[in-house]
Design a protein around this motif. Structure first.
Motif, short mmCIF file in Angstrom:
data_model
loop_
_atom_site.label_atom_id
_atom_site.label_comp_id
_atom_site.label_asym_id
_atom_site.label_seq_id
_atom_site.Cartn_x
_atom_site.Cartn_y
_atom_site.Cartn_z
N ASP A 138 0.84 -1.21 0.00
CA ASP A 138 0.00 0.00 0.00
C ASP A 138 0.87 1.26 0.00
OD1 ASP A 138 -2.24 -1.56 0.04
OD2 ASP A 138 -2.73 -1.21 2.15
N ASN A 141 2.36 1.71 -3.46
CA ASN A 141 1.33 2.12 -4.41
C ASN A 141 0.88 3.57 -4.19
OD1 ASN A 141 1.35 -0.37 -5.65
ND2 ASN A 141 -0.34 -1.20 -4.45
N ARG A 142 0.77 3.97 -2.94
CA ARG A 142 0.38 5.37 -2.67
C ARG A 142 1.42 6.34 -3.21
NH1 ARG A 142 -1.54 3.23 2.45
NH2 ARG A 142 -3.83 3.40 2.52
N ARG A 143 2.70 5.99 -3.07
CA ARG A 143 3.76 6.86 -3.59
C ARG A 143 3.66 6.96 -5.11
NH1 ARG A 143 8.21 7.71 -0.27
NH2 ARG A 143 8.88 9.11 -1.94
N HIS A 146 0.80 9.12 -6.12
CA HIS A 146 1.09 10.53 -5.86
C HIS A 146 1.99 11.12 -6.94
CE1 HIS A 146 3.55 13.81 -4.09
NE2 HIS A 146 2.39 14.17 -3.55
N TRP A 162 -5.42 -0.94 -6.27
CA TRP A 162 -5.43 0.52 -6.29
C TRP A 162 -6.72 1.05 -5.68
CZ3 TRP A 162 -0.89 2.64 -7.31
CH2 TRP A 162 0.03 1.89 -8.02
N ILE A 165 -6.78 1.44 -1.95
CA ILE A 165 -6.21 2.64 -1.31
C ILE A 165 -6.86 3.93 -1.84
CG2 ILE A 165 -4.02 1.53 -0.76
CD1 ILE A 165 -2.81 2.98 -3.21
N VAL A 167 -7.57 4.79 -5.09
CA VAL A 167 -7.09 5.29 -6.38
C VAL A 167 -7.92 4.66 -7.50
CG1 VAL A 167 -5.14 5.39 -7.97
CG2 VAL A 167 -4.76 5.63 -5.50
#
Length: 373
Positions: A138, A141-143, A146, A162, A165, A167
């Motif tokens: 997670d 993937n968040r990075r 972003h 995705w 989280i 997205v």
């Protein structure tokens, strides 16, 4: 529009990613755009190919994998500046994530293509317990979400990690060359193997841990135990090949070297009665789609995205030797199996896939133009 693609995990024997890069590039250019590609060496430093201009940069080999990675950010950044694309398409969420920030700084629309399932990789192939593996995936993937303007996945299964989280990934299925990968004879005239005729199987997928090729070997073992006259050909290469050859001793399995000529590969695959696609973490399953296009029904696992690709063209079963053997028996008895396999493959094509990518690139380009006008 000049679209620059970048990928780290590409080798001379790569499968789906290499095919997608080449075919999208060819389609982009056929639509009147420019396409360029940066990949790890070795090879000619710069070459003009059907997919556009290809730049091969120095890279560090990863032992036991067949891959090399581009680590020199400074040199690659200079190359990005020199190419000066209108759109950036990156096929790696980790080692090249910094390129999303480069694109934003240079007012270039950026897309990261999620070719792998990071959550599944962390859970299955790292020593971390389940919960920390999910948290780590997670975080990565968040990075990525972003740093890039958009995330593209080839399947709904791939999009789920995705969505988990928050997205909204864009689903763009891959395609298949229906003229190259085509049945060797009329599927309507196919007759299933009878007494005294061997059942011809083929294995789809690279021989690496994430593809679980040992399941295909054990399926043959189970079919032999049940009294079937069966033979299997495993095409391709990978770090597990030697171990698989040892495991397959005394079984009717032939290991075939990597075939670079796609027409030859299609002809060989089209001779099979049934294909096995055991990969549990496939985010699409291009090898399975290519064999379906050859009119070969396919047994696939009920994990990952393979069921989205195989659909009515095969059997979707749990990932055990007994279940895969059951799937083989089911497909041998299914009427019109080869027609159904080909019809399923015809739902996917490269021009539609490329047009979806082009629409996304154009949307992001327009957004950046408005933002800075």
């Amino acid at each position: 529009m000049h679209i620059l693609r970048v990928a780290n995990f590409v080798s001379p024997t790569s499968g789906g990613i290499k095919t997608a890069l080449r075919t999208w590039g060819e389609c982009y250019q056929a639509r009147g755009h420019r396409a360029s590609l940066i990949i790890p060496g070795p090879g000619p430093e710069i070459s003009e190919e059907s997919q556009g201009m290809v730049f091969r940069v120095p890279a560090t080999p990863i032992p036991g994998t067949g891959y090399s990675l581009m680590w020199d950010r400074t040199g690659v950044a200079r190359l990005l500046d020199a190419i000066a694309p209108d759109a950036l398409e990156v096929s790696d969420r980790a080692t090249t994530r910094w390129m999303g920030r480069w694109a934003r700084h240079n007012r270039v629309g950026s897309v990261m293509i999620s070719h792998e399932n990071m959550t599944g990789i962390m859970v299955r192939h790292t020593p971390l317990p389940h919960a920390p593996s999910v948290w780590s995936a997670d975080f990565i993937n968040r990075r990525s979400a972003h740093d890039y303007d958009a995330i593209v996945t080839p399947s709904h299964f791939s999009a789920e990690e995705w969505q988990h989280i928050g997205v909204d990934a864009v689903v763009v299925p891959l395609g298949v060359d229906l003229e190259v990968f085509t049945p060797t004879s009329d599927p309507a005239h196919y007759t299933a193997p009878g007494p005294g005729v061997s059942i011809e199987l083929i294995h789809c997928g690279r021989m690496s841990p994430e593809k679980r090729p040992e399941l295909s070997v054990e399926t043959v073992r189970e079919l032999v135990r049940r009294g079937h006259d069966v033979r299997m050909t495993m095409f391709g290469d990978g770090p597990l090949k030697a171990a698989l050859m040892e495991r397959a001793q005394n079984l009717p399995i032939v290991f075939h070297s990597y075939i670079t000529d796609r027409a030859e590969l299609a002809a060989r695959m089209g001779q099979a009665d049934i294909a096995l696609a055991p990969g549990p973490l496939e985010t699409f399953g291009l090898a399975a789609l290519e064999v379906l296009a050859c009119g070969v029904p396919t047994v696939c696992t009920d994990e990952g995205a393979l069921h989205e690709v195989v659909g009515d063209g095969g059997a979707i079963v749990p990932g055990t030797p007994a279940a895969f053997a059951d799937g083989v028996e089911t497909l041998l008895a299914r009427p019109n199996g080869r027609q159904r396999a080909r019809a399923q493959a015809e739902r996917f094509n490269w021009p539609d896939s490329a047009d979806r990518m082009l629409a996304l690139h154009e949307k992001l380009r327009t957004r950046h133009t408005r933002k800075h006008s």
